[in-house]
Design a protein around this motif. Structure first.
Motif, PDB file in Angstrom:
ATOM      1  N   SER A   1      37.256  22.166  37.947  1.00 16.88           N
ATOM      2  CA  SER A   1      36.919  23.486  37.409  1.00 16.88           C
ATOM      3  C   SER A   1      36.008  24.244  38.367  1.00 16.88           C
ATOM      4  O   SER A   1      36.134  25.460  38.532  1.00 16.88           O
ATOM      5  N   VAL A   2      35.075  23.546  39.016  1.00 17.80           N
ATOM      6  CA  VAL A   2      34.201  24.175  40.001  1.00 17.80           C
ATOM      7  C   VAL A   2      35.013  24.663  41.201  1.00 17.80           C
ATOM      8  O   VAL A   2      34.815  25.782  41.694  1.00 17.80           O
ATOM      9  N   THR A   3      35.923  23.823  41.655  1.00 17.23           N
ATOM     10  CA  THR A   3      36.790  24.218  42.774  1.00 17.23           C
ATOM     11  C   THR A   3      37.616  25.439  42.414  1.00 17.23           C
ATOM     12  O   THR A   3      37.772  26.373  43.216  1.00 17.23           O
ATOM     13  N   ARG A   4      38.137  25.437  41.199  1.00 20.59           N
ATOM     14  CA  ARG A   4      38.956  26.558  40.743  1.00 20.59           C
ATOM     15  C   ARG A   4      38.153  27.862  40.699  1.00 20.59           C
ATOM     16  O   ARG A   4      38.620  28.908  41.146  1.00 20.59           O
ATOM     17  N   LEU A   5      36.926  27.796  40.188  1.00 20.10           N
ATOM     18  CA  LEU A   5      36.074  28.977  40.147  1.00 20.10           C
ATOM     19  C   LEU A   5      35.780  29.489  41.560  1.00 20.10           C
ATOM     20  O   LEU A   5      35.781  30.692  41.810  1.00 20.10           O
ATOM     21  N   THR A   6      35.546  28.560  42.473  1.00 15.58           N
ATOM     22  CA  THR A   6      35.281  28.937  43.865  1.00 15.58           C
ATOM     23  C   THR A   6      36.477  29.670  44.454  1.00 15.58           C
ATOM     24  O   THR A   6      36.325  30.683  45.154  1.00 15.58           O
ATOM     25  N   ILE A   7      37.674  29.183  44.169  1.00 16.34           N
ATOM     26  CA  ILE A   7      38.902  29.818  44.673  1.00 16.34           C
ATOM     27  C   ILE A   7      39.036  31.240  44.127  1.00 16.34           C
ATOM     28  O   ILE A   7      39.383  32.170  44.852  1.00 16.34           O
ATOM     29  N   LEU A   8      38.745  31.416  42.835  1.00 16.77           N
ATOM     30  CA  LEU A   8      38.868  32.738  42.217  1.00 16.77           C
ATOM     31  C   LEU A   8      37.882  33.728  42.838  1.00 16.77           C
ATOM     32  O   LEU A   8      38.248  34.868  43.163  1.00 16.77           O
ATOM     33  N   ILE A   9      36.641  33.304  43.000  1.00 16.81           N
ATOM     34  CA  ILE A   9      35.627  34.194  43.586  1.00 16.81           C
ATOM     35  C   ILE A   9      36.011  34.556  45.016  1.00 16.81           C
ATOM     36  O   ILE A   9      35.957  35.722  45.419  1.00 16.81           O
ATOM     37  N   ASP A  10      36.416  33.545  45.778  1.00 15.61           N
ATOM     38  CA  ASP A  10      36.782  33.768  47.181  1.00 15.61           C
ATOM     39  C   ASP A  10      37.994  34.689  47.286  1.00 15.61           C
ATOM     40  O   ASP A  10      38.047  35.567  48.165  1.00 15.61           O
ATOM     41  N   ALA A  11      38.965  34.508  46.401  1.00 13.46           N
ATOM     42  CA  ALA A  11      40.164  35.358  46.423  1.00 13.46           C
ATOM     43  C   ALA A  11      39.806  36.812  46.171  1.00 13.46           C
ATOM     44  O   ALA A  11      40.332  37.721  46.824  1.00 13.46           O
TER      45      ALA A  11
END
Length: 701
Positions: free
Chosen positions: A562-572
């Motif tokens: 879930s942390v990785t997923r949030l990081t991907i969303l913010i970065d995108a």
């Protein structure tokens, strides 16, 4: 005695009314002494001189129910001198409008320096009273606390339209003047307490005050309810008067303070007549069929309520997509959505067919446009969720509470609020509400201020936001015990009140004992983070209570995923903007409606609220733990909160100017005034949709 429903049907139906004996009909209505809504229908026929010589009797009935705005002009010849004088007594002192009796009574109490708690129906005209208060000139500084940003914009527009001279303050970075109207959410009001209290408040107004009572709200709203209660307590101590208002409430407890004892006023006075029709459906397919039949029969000014954005979307795509003809009234808005959100979104197709969409997962500008177009007839049918009753003043001729589930998923207060949107004063004297089930209401709706009623579930961290002299002896003891149970400084406890101190201690202990985490945090200074930095920050924020699963779909209960997923969303979003965020939300190559709405929700709730709130809480703790060696999370928190753009652009977006337009024309970003001044010079060169949006915004600002 003839039933009320039969009398109403006769007054509403032209054929029945024309065939009725007018004197007998008026005589029957006169016996319903406590029902002012039948008098609304009398007034409807009075407006068009349809009483065949009995206009004076009809006027007397309207007057006896206190509906003075509906009485005809004295010059029409249909009003006696006595009725005309009674009407004139209820004229506003500030403009050429009239109040009904209940409005006049409430306003008289307020102008007599009394504090008031008002419970009244949606059609009562509670907003009208706020306008009268501001126009009166009696109050130099007024604080209006509202539950949503949409209401901030709406009230600001009304103040501008009425030429009220006070400075309108909606943002914490605005400087007050000699006379101010603060229009703020409870969070912003709390943040501005020092500034506002120093200048003093003549009147504190809290709209939808029932939102202090956690028991009447969803679980996710508990923090906001606590803050609203704190704001009431803090500002009531510095306000000369208080005025609390809400709909359909039977009583209120715990609102007395050391300075105020508000008088309770409950009114059931309506200015419209609501026809309620309960439908019977064997199953959901039968329900859909009946709803479609009503939409088809009514044709326009129809509002359909659903329990969630998902059920709303499914209903449109499964039932309305192929059944309505394409119109061209909204092509300009469709083109804007296609360019700035995405051509794949079903909302484009809906608008082409005269169907509007309104729910919490819409950008603010788009939600505003939906209401505007529904009001001016470009949208014939509006599909909505409860977001429509949380800060938008709109009504419809016909309301269908479709809901989307077998049982009504809201409470009786939500049901009444939705129903109360049927009809509109002077436009629709009556409206129809169709519904399939009504929530049970075995008990009265009593609103309790958790602090004033000493609710045991009110946490000590919330009580700690108040001064000791605002607490009872028991509450002071609870706060003292709370503060004594932790080494976290009181200043941090107060600011991080939404986080249990044990969670905060756990983070501080980890920072002090874990060299790798400490090293990563120390390096954070810039408004951009590496993947490894995000992993540390989001894991620490989750220890404080950030729900990392809320915006990260299909990852089970795995915290690291879930942390990785949030990081991907913010970065995108940082790299590619909204379209990049949408692509990262899509689980397949094609962009879906769900991905678009999830992306909007992530921006509005995740990036604009949840993430910066917890990042700043973590920042306070790491600075306390690490001292001079601490990092700085404020740059990244601000970048996220303001959606990787200028804070002024986000403020303008709240007031109705899309961020996309501010960015496109590189408006100055020193202040909102500076940006709007530049827009005024720019607007002469703008054409089409953008020109109209800019011009409308300037007029409202």
């Amino acid at each position: 005695m003839v039933s009320k429903e039969d009398v109403a049907n006769t007054l509403i139906d032209d054929e029945l009314f024309n065939a009725a004996d007018k004197f007998d009909l008026l005589n029957i209505v006169s016996h319903y002494n406590d029902d002012n809504d039948l008098a609304v229908l009398i007034a409807m026929r009075l407006k068009d001189n349809e009483w065949e010589g009995y206009e004076e009797i009809a006027s007397s009935i309207v007057r006896s129910r206190g509906l003075f705005p509906y009485l005809p002009d004295y010059t029409s010849g249909n009003l006696s001198l006595g009725n005309a004088l009674a009407k004139e007594l209820h004229r506003s002192d500030t403009r050429d409008v009239y109040m009904h009796r209940a409005q006049y009574g409430v306003l008289s109490r307020l102008f007599n320096d009394e504090s008031v708690i008002l419970s009244a129906p949606t059609s009562f005209g509670k907003s009208f009273l706020i306008e009268e208060i501001l126009l009166s000139g009696k109050y130099d500084n007024v604080l209006i606390v509202v539950p949503t940003i949409a209401l901030i914009e709406e009230i600001r527009q009304k103040i501008k339209k009425l030429h009220i001279p006070h400075k309108r303050i909606s943002f914490t970075n605005q400087e007050p003047s000699d006379k101010n109207v603060y229009i703020l959410t409870q969070e912003r009001a709390f943040e501005m307490y020092g500034v506002i209290a120093t200048l003093g408040i003549d009147l504190l107004i809290i709209d939808e005050f029932y939102k202090m009572d956690r028991d009447l709200l969803e679980k996710d709203d508990a923090d906001r309810a606590n803050m609203l209660s704190v704001v009431y307590r803090k500002f009531s101590d510095v306000a000369r008067q208080v005025y609390l208002l809400g709909p359909y409430i039977d009583g209120a407890n715990g609102y007395d303070t050391s300075k105020h004892n508000p008088v309770w006023i409950e009114s059931d006075d309506n200015t419209t007549y609501i026809v309620r029709k309960k439908l019977s459906a064997k199953n959901m397919e039968d329900r859909k069929r009946q709803t479609l039949e009503i939409i088809s029969a009514e044709g326009r000014e129809v509002m359909v309520y659903f329990s969630s954005p998902g059920t709303l979307r499914d209903f449109y795509k499964e039932n309305l997509h192929d059944s309505l003809e394409i119109i061209n009234d909204n092509d300009d808005l469709v083109a804007w959505i296609q360019e700035n959100i995405g051509p794949e979104w079903y909302v484009c197709d809906a608008l082409r067919r005269g169907v509007g969409i309104h729910h919490g997962q819409l950008p603010r500008f788009l939600a505003h446009e939906m209401i505007k177009r529904f009001s001016n007839g470009k949208i014939k049918v509006l599909l909505c969720t409860s977001s429509l009753i949380e800060g938008v003043n709109t009504c419809a001729k016909t309301i269908i509470i479709h809901n989307g589930k077998r049982k009504f998923t809201g409470d009786i207060l939500t049901f009444r609020n939705i129903s109360g949107r049927a009809g509109r004063m002077f436009n629709h004297f009556w409206g129809t509400v169709y519904f399939y089930e009504e929530p049970k209401s075995d008990s009265e709706i009593i609103v309790n201020d958790p602090i004033g009623s000493e609710n045991e579930s009110t946490s000590a961290s919330v009580l700690g936001l108040l001064d000791d002299n605002q607490l009872t002896a028991g509450q002071r003891e609870s706060v003292s015990t709370h503060r004594g149970g932790t080494y976290i400084p009181n200043e941090i406890l107060r600011t991080n009140h939404f986080i249990h101190f044990e969670y905060q201690e756990a983070v501080v202990d980890l920072l002090n004992s874990h060299d790798t985490i400490k090293k990563v945090i120390r390096t954070i200074r810039e408004p951009s983070l590496s993947r490894s930095q995000w992993a540390v920050v989001l894991n620490l924020a989750s220890m404080l209570g950030l729900n990392t699963f809320k915006y990260a779909h299909s990852i089970g209960n795995n915290q690291q995923k879930s942390v990785t997923r949030l990081t991907i969303l913010i970065d995108a979003y940082f790299r590619e903007g909204f379209r990049g965020l949408v692509r990262s939300q899509s689980s397949q190559s094609d962009v879906t409606d769900g991905a678009i709405e999830d992306s909007i929700r992530f921006l509005k709730n995740g990036m604009s609220y949840d993430l910066p709130k917890f990042l700043r809480a973590l920042d306070r703790l790491q600075k306390y733990a690490l001292g001079n060696e601490a990092g700085d999370l404020e740059p990244i928190a601000s970048r996220i909160e303001f959606l990787d753009t200028k804070p002024v652009y986000v403020q303008l977006d709240e007031l109705g100017l899309p961020i996309e337009l501010s960015k496109k024309y590189s408006l100055p970003f020193g202040s909102t005034d500076e940006a709007v001044n530049a827009l005024q010079h720019l607007v002469v060169d703008l054409n089409g949709f953008e020109g109209r949006i800019a011009q409308d915004f300037i007029q409202r600002y």
